[in-house]
Design an enzyme around this catalytic site. Sequence first.
Site, PDB file in Angstrom:
ATOM      1  CG  MET A   1      -1.898   1.068   1.318  1.00  0.00           C
ATOM      2  SD  MET A   1      -3.215   0.701   2.487  1.00  0.00           S
ATOM      3  CE  MET A   1      -2.372   0.782   4.058  1.00  0.00           C
ATOM      4  CG  LEU A   2       4.461   3.628   2.549  1.00  0.00           C
ATOM      5  CD1 LEU A   2       3.869   5.025   2.389  1.00  0.00           C
ATOM      6  CD2 LEU A   2       5.143   3.502   3.922  1.00  0.00           C
ATOM      7  CG  ASP A  25      11.924 -13.649   1.156  1.00  0.00           C
ATOM      8  OD1 ASP A  25      11.778 -12.797   2.050  1.00  0.00           O
ATOM      9  OD2 ASP A  25      11.835 -14.870   1.351  1.00  0.00           O
ATOM     10  CB  ALA A  49       6.410  -4.810   7.156  1.00  0.00           C
ATOM     11  CE1 TYR A  50       1.711 -11.936   7.978  1.00  0.00           C
ATOM     12  CE2 TYR A  50       2.981 -12.778   9.809  1.00  0.00           C
ATOM     13  CZ  TYR A  50       1.854 -12.815   9.020  1.00  0.00           C
ATOM     14  OH  TYR A  50       0.866 -13.745   9.278  1.00  0.00           O
ATOM     15  CB  THR A  51       1.419  -5.089   7.447  1.00  0.00           C
ATOM     16  OG1 THR A  51       0.756  -5.640   6.300  1.00  0.00           O
ATOM     17  CG2 THR A  51       2.687  -4.399   7.018  1.00  0.00           C
ATOM     18  CE1 TYR A 114       3.411  -4.864  11.656  1.00  0.00           C
ATOM     19  CE2 TYR A 114       2.435  -3.400  13.281  1.00  0.00           C
ATOM     20  CZ  TYR A 114       3.014  -3.593  12.047  1.00  0.00           C
ATOM     21  OH  TYR A 114       3.201  -2.522  11.209  1.00  0.00           O
ATOM     22  CE  LYS A 118       7.380  -2.450  11.140  1.00  0.00           C
ATOM     23  NZ  LYS A 118       7.839  -2.423   9.714  1.00  0.00           N
TER      24      LYS A 118
HETATM   25  N1  LIG Z   1      -0.780  -0.355   7.605  1.00  0.00           N
HETATM   26  C1  LIG Z   1      -0.637   0.333   8.721  1.00  0.00           C
HETATM   27  O1  LIG Z   1      -1.626   0.768   9.318  1.00  0.00           O
HETATM   28  C2  LIG Z   1       0.741   0.634   9.271  1.00  0.00           C
HETATM   29  C3  LIG Z   1       0.839   1.351  10.473  1.00  0.00           C
HETATM   30  C4  LIG Z   1       2.106   1.649  10.973  1.00  0.00           C
HETATM   31  C5  LIG Z   1       3.236   1.250  10.285  1.00  0.00           C
HETATM   32  N2  LIG Z   1       3.102   0.536   9.127  1.00  0.00           N
HETATM   33  C6  LIG Z   1       4.328   0.137   8.448  1.00  0.00           C
HETATM   34  O2  LIG Z   1       4.349   0.779   7.183  1.00  0.00           O
HETATM   35  C7  LIG Z   1       5.001  -0.045   6.219  1.00  0.00           C
HETATM   36  C8  LIG Z   1       4.118  -0.217   5.009  1.00  0.00           C
HETATM   37  O3  LIG Z   1       2.906  -0.810   5.395  1.00  0.00           O
HETATM   38  P1  LIG Z   1       1.719  -1.087   4.374  1.00  0.00           P
HETATM   39  O4  LIG Z   1       0.466  -0.800   5.103  1.00  0.00           O
HETATM   40  O5  LIG Z   1       1.988  -0.438   3.065  1.00  0.00           O
HETATM   41  O6  LIG Z   1       1.839  -2.671   4.255  1.00  0.00           O
HETATM   42  P2  LIG Z   1       1.415  -3.662   3.085  1.00  0.00           P
HETATM   43  O7  LIG Z   1       0.410  -3.062   2.193  1.00  0.00           O
HETATM   44  O8  LIG Z   1       1.118  -4.959   3.775  1.00  0.00           O
HETATM   45  O9  LIG Z   1       2.779  -3.780   2.279  1.00  0.00           O
HETATM   46  C9  LIG Z   1       3.865  -4.540   2.731  1.00  0.00           C
HETATM   47  C10 LIG Z   1       4.445  -5.236   1.536  1.00  0.00           C
HETATM   48  O10 LIG Z   1       5.562  -6.023   1.955  1.00  0.00           O
HETATM   49  C11 LIG Z   1       5.509  -7.219   1.209  1.00  0.00           C
HETATM   50  N3  LIG Z   1       6.281  -8.261   1.864  1.00  0.00           N
HETATM   51  C12 LIG Z   1       5.892  -9.152   2.816  1.00  0.00           C
HETATM   52  N4  LIG Z   1       6.912  -9.968   3.117  1.00  0.00           N
HETATM   53  C13 LIG Z   1       7.963  -9.608   2.341  1.00  0.00           C
HETATM   54  C14 LIG Z   1       9.272 -10.085   2.185  1.00  0.00           C
HETATM   55  N5  LIG Z   1       9.726 -11.132   2.905  1.00  0.00           N
HETATM   56  N6  LIG Z   1      10.087  -9.488   1.283  1.00  0.00           N
HETATM   57  C15 LIG Z   1       9.627  -8.457   0.553  1.00  0.00           C
HETATM   58  N7  LIG Z   1       8.388  -7.935   0.659  1.00  0.00           N
HETATM   59  C16 LIG Z   1       7.567  -8.513   1.546  1.00  0.00           C
HETATM   60  C17 LIG Z   1       4.040  -7.550   1.140  1.00  0.00           C
HETATM   61  O11 LIG Z   1       3.782  -8.498   0.149  1.00  0.00           O
HETATM   62  P3  LIG Z   1       2.464  -9.426   0.279  1.00  0.00           P
HETATM   63  O12 LIG Z   1       1.312  -8.506   0.315  1.00  0.00           O
HETATM   64  O13 LIG Z   1       2.523 -10.274  -0.934  1.00  0.00           O
HETATM   65  O14 LIG Z   1       2.653 -10.178   1.555  1.00  0.00           O
HETATM   66  C18 LIG Z   1       3.454  -6.183   0.824  1.00  0.00           C
HETATM   67  O15 LIG Z   1       3.483  -5.929  -0.554  1.00  0.00           O
HETATM   68  C19 LIG Z   1       5.372  -1.323   6.963  1.00  0.00           C
HETATM   69  O16 LIG Z   1       6.683  -1.212   7.450  1.00  0.00           O
HETATM   70  C20 LIG Z   1       4.420  -1.346   8.146  1.00  0.00           C
HETATM   71  O17 LIG Z   1       4.942  -2.090   9.226  1.00  0.00           O
HETATM   72  C21 LIG Z   1       1.887   0.232   8.605  1.00  0.00           C
END
Ligand SMILES: NC(=O)c1ccc[n+]([C@@H]2O[C@H](COP(=O)([O-])OP(=O)(O)OC[C@H]3O[C@@H](n4cnc5c(N)ncnc54)[C@H](OP(=O)(O)O)[C@@H]3O)[C@@H](O)[C@H]2O)c1
Length: 269
Positions: A1-2, A25, A49-51, A114, A118
Amino acid sequence: MLGTDLIRVLEAAHTVVGVDVDELDIANRKAVQDQVTALSPEVLINVAAYTDVDGCEEQEDVAFRINADGATNLALECKGKRIRLIHVSTDYVFDGKRQGPYREEDPASPLGAYGRSKWEGEQRVREILPEACLVRTAWLYGRAGRNFVEAILEQANRKKRLRVVDDQRGSPTYTLDLAKALGVAAEKELRGTYHVTNQGACTWLEFARKILDLAGRKNVEVEPVSTAESGRPAPRPANSVLECGKFEKATGMHLRPWPEALKDYLQGR
Ligand SMILES: NC(=O)c1ccc[n+]([C@@H]2O[C@H](COP(=O)([O-])OP(=O)(O)OC[C@H]3O[C@@H](n4cnc5c(N)ncnc54)[C@H](OP(=O)(O)O)[C@@H]3O)[C@@H](O)[C@H]2O)c1
């Protein structure tokens, strides 16, 4: 998403290569070595990340492999190569017991798997690469992912009455705004830890009401439910509002108030 918004924002002024898990990976040390050597970037931004917060409770080993070992692999690869690392982390490193907004130096005490994974990732990045930039953010929504805004609108199509948690407080943050902030962090060569969210805070219930209000769905009622009643497997902090003054002071950039960003997101859907 980000990541999707990040590419969109950054490619206006930079050469950007986005890699998803199929191409790299981050938990695979050798793959990270090969990919980083091949790309030889000036800046590496880790938003992988594994989110799945509840999924992490059941698969803490996987969470640590991606969120801690993956971050470690990237930091090790940047070390000594003059590659600047920006690593994204989360408000869930805090336990939510603080009365006011959390500052960067407040002690972390994650409640769930989680947050623990992190936090471990953060600590290892800092240890390996003290010059890295760590950006903690919160409550993300954006065009390219499953998120709370879409979940509420989807439920509103099926039900006249929704039940939403009213005892957790945070700052909803639009990934497009965060992506711009990460671009600024890269350009200003920030080092250290920063909190970055849209301005203001609310509960999930207030967030849901605003979503429905702005989407013209005032006929849908929202009832409060407690975290305990909601029955989600992972514990979540009651307060994870982040104090963003350090980033604002370092960059001169102020993210807009969350209702304004939400309005923009909804208009662009
Ligand atoms: N979402 C929130 O509300 C939130 C809040 C605070 C902080 N964050 C942080 O913000 C960042 C972005 O979050 P987001 O919401 O954009 O998350 P997201 O949509 O889940 O995106 C994370 C991406 O990482 C990929 N991924 C998973 N395992 C991986 C691996 N081993 N190697 C490479 N890529 C991998 C995922 O692929 P798959 O989808 O195929 O698994 C997904 O495309 C993360 O660091 C998260 O911890 C998020």
